[in-house]
Design an enzyme around this catalytic site. Structure first.
Site, PDB file in Angstrom:
ATOM      1  N   LYS A  92      40.003 -32.112   0.832  1.00  0.00           N
ATOM      2  CA  LYS A  92      39.950 -33.597   2.086  1.00  0.00           C
ATOM      3  C   LYS A  92      40.754 -34.185   1.119  1.00  0.00           C
ATOM      4  O   LYS A  92      41.869 -35.353   1.892  1.00  0.00           O
ATOM      5  CB  LYS A  92      38.794 -33.846   2.976  1.00  0.00           C
ATOM      6  CG  LYS A  92      38.082 -33.331   3.771  1.00  0.00           C
ATOM      7  CD  LYS A  92      37.048 -33.269   3.971  1.00  0.00           C
ATOM      8  CE  LYS A  92      36.027 -33.058   4.931  1.00  0.00           C
ATOM      9  NZ  LYS A  92      35.222 -33.236   5.406  1.00  0.00           N
ATOM     10  N   ARG A 142      22.483 -29.633  -2.830  1.00  0.00           N
ATOM     11  CA  ARG A 142      22.355 -28.107  -2.903  1.00  0.00           C
ATOM     12  C   ARG A 142      22.626 -27.697  -4.374  1.00  0.00           C
ATOM     13  O   ARG A 142      23.071 -28.727  -5.421  1.00  0.00           O
ATOM     14  CB  ARG A 142      24.588 -27.588  -1.847  1.00  0.00           C
ATOM     15  CG  ARG A 142      24.656 -28.098  -0.434  1.00  0.00           C
ATOM     16  CD  ARG A 142      22.960 -26.903  -0.034  1.00  0.00           C
ATOM     17  NE  ARG A 142      23.009 -27.002   1.283  1.00  0.00           N
ATOM     18  CZ  ARG A 142      22.251 -27.670   2.059  1.00  0.00           C
ATOM     19  NH1 ARG A 142      22.141 -28.907   1.491  1.00  0.00           N
ATOM     20  NH2 ARG A 142      22.401 -27.523   3.782  1.00  0.00           N
ATOM     21  N   LYS A 174      21.160 -11.917   7.643  1.00  0.00           N
ATOM     22  CA  LYS A 174      20.347 -11.570   5.873  1.00  0.00           C
ATOM     23  C   LYS A 174      19.404 -10.561   5.620  1.00  0.00           C
ATOM     24  O   LYS A 174      19.113  -9.850   4.670  1.00  0.00           O
ATOM     25  CB  LYS A 174      20.813 -12.443   4.892  1.00  0.00           C
ATOM     26  CG  LYS A 174      22.517 -12.834   5.720  1.00  0.00           C
ATOM     27  CD  LYS A 174      23.768 -12.440   4.750  1.00  0.00           C
ATOM     28  CE  LYS A 174      24.721 -12.753   4.612  1.00  0.00           C
ATOM     29  NZ  LYS A 174      25.799 -11.351   4.353  1.00  0.00           N
ATOM     30  N   TYR A 184      23.000 -15.876  11.197  1.00  0.00           N
ATOM     31  CA  TYR A 184      23.401 -16.145   9.460  1.00  0.00           C
ATOM     32  C   TYR A 184      22.361 -15.233   8.818  1.00  0.00           C
ATOM     33  O   TYR A 184      22.125 -14.185   7.875  1.00  0.00           O
ATOM     34  CB  TYR A 184      23.935 -16.945   9.096  1.00  0.00           C
ATOM     35  CG  TYR A 184      24.904 -16.322   7.286  1.00  0.00           C
ATOM     36  CD1 TYR A 184      25.712 -15.651   7.711  1.00  0.00           C
ATOM     37  CD2 TYR A 184      24.231 -17.269   6.454  1.00  0.00           C
ATOM     38  CE1 TYR A 184      26.453 -15.762   6.641  1.00  0.00           C
ATOM     39  CE2 TYR A 184      24.756 -16.985   5.321  1.00  0.00           C
ATOM     40  CZ  TYR A 184      26.094 -15.886   4.537  1.00  0.00           C
ATOM     41  OH  TYR A 184      26.220 -15.400   3.888  1.00  0.00           O
ATOM     42  N   SER A 229      21.922 -13.913   0.587  1.00  0.00           N
ATOM     43  CA  SER A 229      22.090 -15.594   1.183  1.00  0.00           C
ATOM     44  C   SER A 229      20.624 -16.243   0.642  1.00  0.00           C
ATOM     45  O   SER A 229      19.520 -15.298   1.171  1.00  0.00           O
ATOM     46  CB  SER A 229      23.032 -15.942   2.109  1.00  0.00           C
ATOM     47  OG  SER A 229      22.934 -16.966   2.217  1.00  0.00           O
ATOM     48  N   LYS A 267      33.986 -24.147   2.924  1.00  0.00           N
ATOM     49  CA  LYS A 267      31.727 -24.192   2.353  1.00  0.00           C
ATOM     50  C   LYS A 267      32.396 -25.485   1.368  1.00  0.00           C
ATOM     51  O   LYS A 267      33.788 -25.972   0.800  1.00  0.00           O
ATOM     52  CB  LYS A 267      31.334 -23.033   1.276  1.00  0.00           C
ATOM     53  CG  LYS A 267      31.021 -21.706   2.525  1.00  0.00           C
ATOM     54  CD  LYS A 267      30.559 -21.181   1.063  1.00  0.00           C
ATOM     55  CE  LYS A 267      29.807 -20.313   2.060  1.00  0.00           C
ATOM     56  NZ  LYS A 267      28.272 -20.226   1.499  1.00  0.00           N
ATOM     57  N   ALA A 268      31.243 -26.697   1.249  1.00  0.00           N
ATOM     58  CA  ALA A 268      31.364 -27.835   0.650  1.00  0.00           C
ATOM     59  C   ALA A 268      33.058 -28.128  -0.605  1.00  0.00           C
ATOM     60  O   ALA A 268      33.256 -29.084  -0.048  1.00  0.00           O
ATOM     61  CB  ALA A 268      29.912 -28.688   0.633  1.00  0.00           C
TER      62      ALA A 268
HETATM   63  P1  NAD Z   1      34.518 -14.135   2.360  1.00  0.00           P
HETATM   64  O1  NAD Z   1      34.763 -14.486   3.839  1.00  0.00           O
HETATM   65  O2  NAD Z   1      35.567 -14.606   1.681  1.00  0.00           O
HETATM   66  O3  NAD Z   1      35.264 -12.857   2.053  1.00  0.00           O
HETATM   67  C1  NAD Z   1      33.928 -11.819   3.099  1.00  0.00           C
HETATM   68  C2  NAD Z   1      34.926 -10.455   3.568  1.00  0.00           C
HETATM   69  O4  NAD Z   1      35.003  -9.770   4.650  1.00  0.00           O
HETATM   70  C3  NAD Z   1      36.413 -11.112   4.859  1.00  0.00           C
HETATM   71  O5  NAD Z   1      38.184 -10.960   4.223  1.00  0.00           O
HETATM   72  C4  NAD Z   1      36.544 -10.100   5.805  1.00  0.00           C
HETATM   73  O6  NAD Z   1      37.401 -10.152   6.556  1.00  0.00           O
HETATM   74  C5  NAD Z   1      35.693  -9.443   5.744  1.00  0.00           C
HETATM   75  N1  NAD Z   1      34.953  -8.977   7.156  1.00  0.00           N
HETATM   76  C6  NAD Z   1      34.602  -9.300   7.662  1.00  0.00           C
HETATM   77  N2  NAD Z   1      34.471  -8.720   8.575  1.00  0.00           N
HETATM   78  C7  NAD Z   1      34.121  -7.596   8.280  1.00  0.00           C
HETATM   79  C8  NAD Z   1      34.686  -5.915   8.827  1.00  0.00           C
HETATM   80  N3  NAD Z   1      33.546  -5.890  10.145  1.00  0.00           N
HETATM   81  N4  NAD Z   1      35.310  -4.987   8.493  1.00  0.00           N
HETATM   82  C9  NAD Z   1      35.904  -5.169   6.903  1.00  0.00           C
HETATM   83  N5  NAD Z   1      36.009  -6.406   6.315  1.00  0.00           N
HETATM   84  C10 NAD Z   1      35.167  -7.534   7.268  1.00  0.00           C
HETATM   85  O7  NAD Z   1      33.143 -14.552   2.270  1.00  0.00           O
HETATM   86  P2  NAD Z   1      32.989 -14.141   0.559  1.00  0.00           P
HETATM   87  O8  NAD Z   1      32.137 -15.888   0.342  1.00  0.00           O
HETATM   88  O9  NAD Z   1      33.717 -13.853  -0.650  1.00  0.00           O
HETATM   89  O10 NAD Z   1      31.491 -14.353   1.092  1.00  0.00           O
HETATM   90  C11 NAD Z   1      31.041 -11.648   0.843  1.00  0.00           C
HETATM   91  C12 NAD Z   1      29.615 -11.827   1.003  1.00  0.00           C
HETATM   92  O11 NAD Z   1      28.662 -13.399  -0.402  1.00  0.00           O
HETATM   93  C13 NAD Z   1      29.231 -11.786   2.221  1.00  0.00           C
HETATM   94  O12 NAD Z   1      28.568 -10.831   2.420  1.00  0.00           O
HETATM   95  C14 NAD Z   1      29.000 -13.013   2.118  1.00  0.00           C
HETATM   96  O13 NAD Z   1      27.733 -13.580   3.234  1.00  0.00           O
HETATM   97  C15 NAD Z   1      28.019 -13.384   1.379  1.00  0.00           C
HETATM   98  N6  NAD Z   1      27.894 -15.306   0.815  1.00  0.00           N
HETATM   99  C16 NAD Z   1      28.485 -16.133   0.665  1.00  0.00           C
HETATM  100  C17 NAD Z   1      28.356 -17.532  -0.129  1.00  0.00           C
HETATM  101  C18 NAD Z   1      29.258 -17.726  -0.632  1.00  0.00           C
HETATM  102  O14 NAD Z   1      29.188 -19.300  -0.873  1.00  0.00           O
HETATM  103  N7  NAD Z   1      30.799 -17.463  -0.520  1.00  0.00           N
HETATM  104  C19 NAD Z   1      27.041 -17.110  -0.580  1.00  0.00           C
HETATM  105  C20 NAD Z   1      25.447 -16.539   0.096  1.00  0.00           C
HETATM  106  C21 NAD Z   1      26.512 -15.823   0.381  1.00  0.00           C
END
Ligand code: NAD
Length: 325
Positions: free
Chosen positions: A202, A224, A155, A151, A120, A194-195
């Site tokens: 909203k 952002r 990462k 967080y 991230s 997220k935003a």
């Molecule tokens: P999300 O929350 O929609 O998906 C993450 C999934 O991981 C969820 O469905 C959750 O149930 C699952 N999870 C959590 N703990 C778990 C566990 N112990 N075992 C199995 N599954 C588990 O998030 P996302 O937006 O799809 O993000 C996916 C990845 O991308 C994450 O690593 C996140 O940190 C990273 N990321 C996302 C963004 C963003 O803007 N969405 C930005 C930076 C990084």
């Protein structure tokens, strides 16, 4: 990647994981295992032809079960959310280290060839993000380290874990630093949103209730960039097919303030809202943007969906969900 390979998508019940599975199917892959902690009805997208498993991937035994028989692993599983979640749940965010660590250990044990890790922009040093008009963050701006507490530290540590599993055990790990990703089939309420999704929700909620004001977190001038989810998936594939071994930015470089994001959503919704600024709400760093020099040079491409184009599709999907409710 050939279509006879077996692929694990960890976190497939979530937002980006669900889109990745959909795209792998479109590309002709038939041997996909989708794993998530959430019970199946809570998954954003599910496909009958995909093997779905509900497992807690913080446990090594469950990672061995998930990885068994797979050639390629995509780790998109993490306990995460927007600023409202990560500022108040630092320990939970840190515990995601168990997911990546155990998935890497299982991958080493079971001979996985290629491994993707979703990092991230929260790894970037806070002292480089103090103004709203900062230049884009370059990959080297993660050090000297001062990432987002909780967080971001998780990462950054997990990125290094991927690097050492590559160097010491030969697993082809690839790491992308996602900058704010948005789109349909994602969280838009409940506290983890997220935003972009929050602003849509909203404005839709105000419209449906016949109101004309919304709350904005912070003064609205924090900046952002936001990446449409199709670009995120495209970037993951390009990175996996490349020789880029260092963590790489995967984000849009179309920088906007939160006020400009609200302007875009208001135009899509055909409304004008009074904005009530909540200065004590979580707001994260003052300014953040992605420098895409490295991705353009190494992958010959960078996310290019305009914010207006992506938000139109996102707004339409959230509107549909909210009116259904
Ligand atoms: P999300 O929350 O929609 O998906 C993450 C999934 O991981 C969820 O469905 C959750 O149930 C699952 N999870 C959590 N703990 C778990 C566990 N112990 N075992 C199995 N599954 C588990 O998030 P996302 O937006 O799809 O993000 C996916 C990845 O991308 C994450 O690593 C996140 O940190 C990273 N990321 C996302 C963004 C963003 O803007 N969405 C930005 C930076 C990084």
């Amino acid at each position: 990647m050939t279509s006879d390979q077996t692929i694990l998508v960890a976190g497939a019940g979530g937002f980006i994981g669900g889109h990745l599975v959909a795209d792998l199917l479109k590309k002709g892959h038939t041997r996909i295992r989708a794993v998530d902690l959430k019970p199946l009805p809570g998954w954003f997208q599910r496909f009958p032809q995909v093997e779905c498993k509900v497992l807690n991937l913080q446990e090594l035994g469950n990672c061995l079960e998930a990885v068994n028989g797979c050639d390629v692993v995509y780790n998109l599983a993490a306990d995460m959310g927007g600023m409202g979640f990560i500022e108040k749940n630092k320990a939970l965010c840190m515990l995601s280290v168990l997911i990546n660590t155990h998935l890497l250990m299982a991958s080493k044990e079971l001979g996985v060839q290629r491994y993707f890790y979703s990092s991230s922009a929260c790894v970037y040093a806070g002292y480089k993000q103090k103004n709203n008009d900062i230049p884009g963050l370059k990959e080297e701006d993660a050090y000297p380290a001062d990432p987002e507490d909780g967080y971001g530290w998780e990462k950054l540590f997990s990125e290094r874990m991927c690097r050492h599993f590559r160097e010491d055990y030969g697993i082809r790990t690839r790491v992308a630093r996602f900058h704010n990703c948005y789109g349909p089939f994602g969280t838009y309420d409940g506290g983890r949103e997220k935003a972009p999704a929050a602003v849509c929700r909203k404005i839709i909620a105000a419209k449906l209730a016949g109101k004309s004001e919304i709350e904005i977190w912070g003064d609205g001038q924090q900046t952002r960039t936001f990446m449409y989810v199709d670009d995120c998936v495209k970037g993951i594939h390009r990175l996996m097919d490349s020789d880029v071994v260092e963590p790489i930015n995967l984000g849009s470089d179309e920088m906007v303030s939160i006020n400009q994001l609200v302007d875009i959503v208001e135009k899509i919704a055909g409304v004008k809202m009074k904005r009530n600024y909540n200065l004590s709400a979580p707001k994260g760093v003052r300014g953040r943007s992605s420098d895409n020099t490295f991705i353009k040079k190494s992958l010959g491409w960078a996310p290019d969906t305009t914010l207006r184009e992506g938000m139109k599709k996102t707004y339409a999907w959230i509107l549909k969900q909210m009116t259904k409710k």
